[in-house]
Enzyme design. Structure first.
Site, mmCIF file in Angstrom:
data_model
loop_
_atom_site.group_PDB
_atom_site.id
_atom_site.type_symbol
_atom_site.label_atom_id
_atom_site.label_comp_id
_atom_site.label_asym_id
_atom_site.label_seq_id
_atom_site.Cartn_x
_atom_site.Cartn_y
_atom_site.Cartn_z
ATOM 1 N N ASP A 311 -1.561 -0.421 -4.691
ATOM 2 C CA ASP A 311 -1.058 0.059 -3.896
ATOM 3 C C ASP A 311 -1.477 -0.217 -2.260
ATOM 4 O O ASP A 311 -2.405 -0.482 -2.662
ATOM 5 C CB ASP A 311 -0.823 1.484 -4.547
ATOM 6 C CG ASP A 311 -0.207 2.785 -3.387
ATOM 7 O OD1 ASP A 311 1.071 1.635 -3.088
ATOM 8 O OD2 ASP A 311 -0.304 3.635 -3.288
ATOM 9 N N HIS A 312 -0.470 0.282 -1.590
ATOM 10 C CA HIS A 312 -1.041 -0.074 0.322
ATOM 11 C C HIS A 312 -1.484 1.665 0.136
ATOM 12 O O HIS A 312 -1.533 2.368 0.772
ATOM 13 C CB HIS A 312 0.007 0.558 0.987
ATOM 14 C CG HIS A 312 0.375 -1.155 1.006
ATOM 15 N ND1 HIS A 312 1.341 -1.468 0.878
ATOM 16 C CD2 HIS A 312 -0.353 -2.480 1.206
ATOM 17 C CE1 HIS A 312 2.248 -2.773 0.554
ATOM 18 N NE2 HIS A 312 0.849 -3.244 1.026
ATOM 19 N N ASP A 465 2.413 4.123 -3.219
ATOM 20 C CA ASP A 465 4.246 3.889 -4.038
ATOM 21 C C ASP A 465 4.852 2.636 -3.973
ATOM 22 O O ASP A 465 5.419 2.526 -3.784
ATOM 23 C CB ASP A 465 4.998 5.000 -3.699
ATOM 24 C CG ASP A 465 4.753 6.663 -3.536
ATOM 25 O OD1 ASP A 465 3.245 6.882 -4.139
ATOM 26 O OD2 ASP A 465 4.993 7.056 -4.090
ATOM 27 N N HIS A 466 3.270 1.877 -3.303
ATOM 28 C CA HIS A 466 3.625 0.258 -2.948
ATOM 29 C C HIS A 466 3.409 -0.270 -4.101
ATOM 30 O O HIS A 466 1.958 -0.742 -3.855
ATOM 31 C CB HIS A 466 3.372 -0.238 -1.787
ATOM 32 C CG HIS A 466 3.825 0.377 -0.746
ATOM 33 N ND1 HIS A 466 3.853 0.525 0.576
ATOM 34 C CD2 HIS A 466 5.151 1.219 -0.637
ATOM 35 C CE1 HIS A 466 4.532 0.977 1.664
ATOM 36 N NE2 HIS A 466 5.444 1.511 0.668
ATOM 37 N N LEU A 467 3.660 -0.776 -5.105
ATOM 38 C CA LEU A 467 3.482 -1.419 -6.642
ATOM 39 C C LEU A 467 2.986 -2.735 -6.794
ATOM 40 O O LEU A 467 4.447 -3.361 -6.510
ATOM 41 C CB LEU A 467 3.902 -0.874 -7.517
ATOM 42 C CG LEU A 467 4.005 0.727 -8.197
ATOM 43 C CD1 LEU A 467 5.039 0.974 -9.665
ATOM 44 C CD2 LEU A 467 2.166 1.355 -7.865
#
Lengths: 529, 188
Positions: A311-312, A465-467
C-alpha cells in the site's frame, strides 16, 4: 469441429480497470462478458445513503454490503496477522472502488519504473515508460483527466515532466484559495507544490458535468463530475458487452495446453455457472485477484501470487494555521509537495508525497472543541474560527515489495457463498521508517511556516488503499506472476488487470497506470483473437 | 419553564400533533420510525413531557432559542436507545444546572469542574448530537458501530460556516468559485 465459446473474452470485475478493458474489446468487435459480484446501484441512492449515514467518515458505509458481496469493512472480510492492520476501503458493485476515490490520476515518471537499476532497491518494471506512454494518453482521455502541461511532476523544479505525446485532455481547474495560501507561504522555503492531475473534470466531459465543488469526492460525488468505473460499465454495455451482476467468480478452470478453459461463478441464490472464453481478464483488485488465482491453483508457478503486497502506507498532520485559509471550498484535494518524489535519497529511504486535504472539516473541528468542553456561543465562534484555519496534510510513502507481505484466502472465514475471505500479513520496513523521520521534519517546518498550532502530528501508520504488488509484474517467470503485457507466465490466455501487477510503487495513486495497462491488455488480446 | 421560548413551544406542539395524528390514523412507526419505541411502548404523556423537557434542556445547553422540535425527538430517542438510563441522567443534569443557576453557557467549564464526570458526559452527549447530527462513536474500518443518525443538513455545526463552505454533497454554484476566498475573509 470448432470449439464454441460463451465469449471471446470474459472480464472478472467491473471496476475502472476491467470496464476499460471490456469497452476497448467490445469496441473492436469482440464479444465480451463482464462478471460483477455486486449489483448496479444508481448514484442518487448512494448519495441518499451518505446523507442519512451516521458514519460519514467511513467511506464504505453508503455502499451495498451484502453477505455474498461484502465491502472490505465487513467483519472478518480481512483478518490481519501482521504488524499493521491493512484495511483498504474496497467495494463490490458495478463500477468498483472508484466510486470513492479522489480521482488523482498521476503518471509514473520514468525513474519510478527503474528503481532497482537507478537506486539499487526493490524491483524494476519490466517495461519502460515509453511503452506505457501511448496508453496513458488513452487512459487520460477515457477518464477526462485535467492536468498541467507545464509542471515538473517529479518535483525537482525543472521542465514539464514526465514526457507527454499529447497535452492533457482538460486544463487544470483553478487553485483553491486554501491551496494558494499554503503554497505561497510554504514554497518560500523551497517546498515545491505540484497541481494534481485529476478525473474530476471542471469542464463537461463524456456526459459528465463540470465539478461544482460539492466537496464530497469521497465517499461519493453527488453529481457524477468525478470519474467512476460505472462510466465504462455503461460504455462497455453500449458497445455490446454483456454485464452479469450478482456473479462472484470463485474458480478458474485449467484446460489443455496451459490455457484457462472456463470461469465458474456463483450467484446469491447459490446457483453455479460455468462460462468459457478464449481469453480471461481478472480485474478484481489487488486482494481479490490473487485470492481467485490461489483458490484456483493457477498462475502461481513462481510462488509469487499473493506476495509483495504494497500500500502507500502513510501518515498525517493536522494543524491550525495563523490565518483563515478556508478548506472545504472546491474539490477535496488538489496536489501537494513533491520534493521527495525522486532523487538519489531513494537508495536510503522511500520517496514521500505530502498532499493537502481540502475537505470541509466541521465534524473534526467540532468534536475537538467539545472534547475540550467548549460549548454555547463560544462553540459557534470557535467552529468558524478553527474551520477556517484547519490544515490537513496526508502523506504517503513508497513501499518496496517483500515476499512476506501477503494476502491469502482465509482458512477461518468464508462469505455467504462459502468462498474464503482474506488473510493479510503486512508490515512496514525500515526503508519507509527512515522516510517517516524525514516527513516529520517537514511537518515541523510546515507548522512553523504557517504559524500553526499542532492538532495531530504523530498519527502512526495509516491505510491509503493503493493495492500493489500482489500479482507482480516482471521479466522472469521464476519470480513474477505476469510479464510486461500483464499476461500470466503460466497461462497465455489469462491476463490480470489490476494495480496488483505494479512492482515499484512510487508515491502516486496507481489507478491511471492500471487503466492504461488495462487498455493495453485489450489491444494485445484484440490482436490475437 | 422559564427557559423555553414561546416559538419553541409552538413548534413542539405542531410537531407533536403530527406525531399523534399519525399514530391514530395508522401507526406512528410507519411514518416516524424513530418514534416507535417512545409512542408504542410507553404511555404517550410520559414521552411528551420528557421530550418537552429535553427540548428545553437542549436549548439551555446550546444557548439557542428555537431548536427544531422534530430533531429534538430524534436526538432524545437516539440517546435513550444508546443508554437506557438516559432519562434519569437528563433529569439529574437539568436539576444540577438549576441548582447551580447555570444560564450562561460560557460558564459551563466551571460548572463541569464541580460536577461528576458522568453528568458532564451527558451534557456533552446532548450538545454533540445536536451539533454533529449523530450519536455514538464512528469506527473507521468497520461495517458496524454504535452510531445513530439524527440529521444531516440540520446539524448545528454547519451553521457557523454556511456562508463560506458547503454542507458536503451540496454546492455553492459553479466550477472555480473556489479560487477566491469567502467574502468575509478580512474579518475571519
Amino acid at each position: 469441429m470448432a470449439t464454441q465459446f460463451d465469449a471471446d473474452v470474459i472480464v472478472i470485475g467491473s471496476g475502472a480497470l476491467g470496464n476499460n478493458a471490456a469497452f476497448e474489446l467490445a469496441q473492436q468487435g469482440k464479444s465480451v462478458i463482464i462478471l460483477e459480484a455486486g449489483e448496479h446501484v444508481p448514484r442518487w441512492k448512494i448519495v441518499e445513503n451518505f446523507r442519512t449515514s451516521s458514519r460519514k467518515g467511513n467511506f464504505n458505509d453508503p455502499y451495498p454490503n451484502a453477505p455474498w458481496a461484502p465491502t472490505s469493512y465487513q467483519e472478518n472480510y480481512i483478518e490481519n496477522t501482521g504488524d499493521f492492520d491493512l484495511f483498504p476501503g474496497m467495494l463490490k458493485l458495478v463500477g468498483g472502488t472508484t466510486w470513492h476515490w479522489a480521482a488523482a490520476t498521476w503518471r509514473y515518471i520514468p525513474n519510478d519504473m527503474k528503481l532497482k537499476t537507478l537506486y539499487g532497491v526493490g524491483r524494476d518494471w519490466p517495461i519502460e515508460y515509453d511503452e506505457l506512454e501511448p496508453y496513458y494518453v488513452c487512459a487520460e482521455k477515457a477518464l477526462g483527466v485535467s492536468g498541467s502541461d507545464t509542471d515538473d511532476q517529479s518535483g525537482q523544479g525543472g521542465d514539464a515532466w514526465p514526457p507527454r505525446s499529447e497535452p492533457y485532455p482538460v486544463s487544470p481547474e483553478g487553485d483553491t484559495y486554501y491551496f494558494q495560501r499554503i503554497r505561497d507561504r510554504i514554497s518560500a522555503e523551497d517546498y515545491r507544490f505540484i497541481h494534481e492531475p485529476n478525473a474530476r473534470t471542471h469542464k463537461p466531459w463524456d456526459g459528465r458535468p463540470a465539478c461544482s465543488g460539492n466537496n464530497n469526492c469521497m465517499p461519493v460525488c453527488p453529481i457524477g463530475a468525478m470519474y467512476s468505473g460505472d462510466v465504462h460499465a455503461r460504455h462497455a454495455e453500449n458497445a455490446g458487452a454483456k454485464l452479469i451482476t450478482d456473479a462472484t467468480a470463485y474458480h478458474l478452470e485449467k484446460g489443455d495446453n496451459g490455457k484457462i478453459a472456463a470461469v465458474h461463478y456463483r450467484s446469491s441464490n447459490g446457483d453455479d455457472t460455468r462460462l468459457t472464453a478464449k481469453y480471461f481478464i481478472v480485474a478484481a483488485h489487488g486482494l481479490e485477484t490473487p485470492k481467485l488465482l490461489l483458490l484456483s491453483e493457477v498462475a502461481n508457478s513462481s510462488d509469487q501470487v499473493g506476495r509483495n503486497l504494497m500500500d502507500h502506507t502513510g501518515m498525517g498532520l493536522q494543524f491550525l494555521a495563523d490565518e483563515p485559509v478556508w478548506p472545504g471550498r472546491g474539490p477535496v484535494q488538489q496536489g501537494g509537495i513533491f520534493n521527495w518524489r525522486d532523487g538519489d535519497f531513494r537508495r536510503e529511504h522511500s520517496a514521500i508525497k505530502h498532499a493537502l486535504t481540502n475537505m470541509v472539516p466541521n465534524t473534526a473541528v467540532t468534536q475537538r472543541l467539545l472534547d475540550n468542553l467548549i460549548v454555547g456561543p463560544e462553540l459557534d465562534d470557535r467552529i468558524r474560527h478553527d474551520a477556517a484555519r484547519w490544515v490537513d496534510i496526508s502523506t504517503v510513502f513508497e513501499m518496496l515489495p517483500h515476499a512476506h507481505n501477503t494476502v491469502r484466502p482465509s482458512t477461518r472465514y468464508k462469505d455467504a457463498l462459502g468462498i474464503p475471505m482474506l488473510t493479510v500479513n503486512y508490515s512496514v520496513d525500515n526503508y519507509v521508517k527512515a522516510a517517516a523521520d524525514v516527513a516529520k521534519r517537514d511537518y515541523a517546518n510546515f507548522v512553523r511556516i504557517m504559524g500553526g498550532q499542532v492538532i495531530e502530528d504523530d498519527t502512526g501508520w495509516q491505510n491509503r488503499d493503493h493495492l500493489m504488488g500482489t500479482v507482480i509484474m516482471g521479466d522472469r517467470a521464476e519470480d513474477s506472476v505476469v510479464n510486461g503485457e500483464c499476461r500470466t507466465w503460466d497461462h497465455d490466455n489469462l491476463f490480470l488487470a489490476t494495480t496488483g501487477v505494479i512492482p515499484a510503487s512510487g508515491v502516486i495513486n496507481p489507478t491511471l497506470a492500471g487503466v492504461a495497462l488495462s487498455i493495453r491488455i485489450a489491444d494485445i488480446i484484440a490482436k490475437e483473437i | 419553564m422559564k427557559f423555553i421560548k414561546n416559538n419553541a413551544v409552538k413548534t413542539l406542539r405542531l410537531s407533536r400533533r403530527e406525531l399523534l395524528g399519525g399514530m391514530a390514523a395508522v401507526s406512528a412507526a410507519a411514518f416516524f420510525p424513530w418514534a416507535t419505541r417512545t409512542w408504542a411502548d410507553s404511555p404517550g404523556a410520559t414521552s411528551e413531557q420528557a421530550i418537552q423537557d429535553f427540548l428545553m434542556l437542549s436549548e439551555r445547553l446550546t444557548g439557542r432559542e428555537a431548536l427544531d422540535a422534530r430533531i429534538a425527538g430524534r436526538v432524545w430517542q437516539a440517546l435513550l436507545d444508546s443508554d437506557e438510563r438516559f432519562a434519569d441522567r437528563q433529569r439529574l443534569l437539568a436539576q444540577a444546572m438549576d441548582d447551580a443557576n447555570l444560564i450562561d453557557m460560557r460558564s459551563f467549564k466551571a460548572f463541569a469542574a464541580t460536577q461528576p464526570e458522568a453528568l458532564t458526559q451527558t451534557a456533552v452527549a446532548i450538545i454533540s448530537a445536536w451539533y454533529l447530527g449523530f450519536t455514538g462513536s464512528v469506527q473507521g474500518h468497520s461495517a458496524t458501530d454504535n452510531t445513530r443518525f439524527i440529521t444531516y443538513t440540520g446539524a448545528l455545526m454547519f451553521e457557523p460556516t454556511i456562508d463560506a463552505t458547503v454542507i458536503p454533497t451540496y454546492s455553492r454554484g459553479h466550477s472555480d468559485y473556489w479560487v477566491d476566498p469567502p467574502a468575509s475573509i478580512a474579518t475571519d
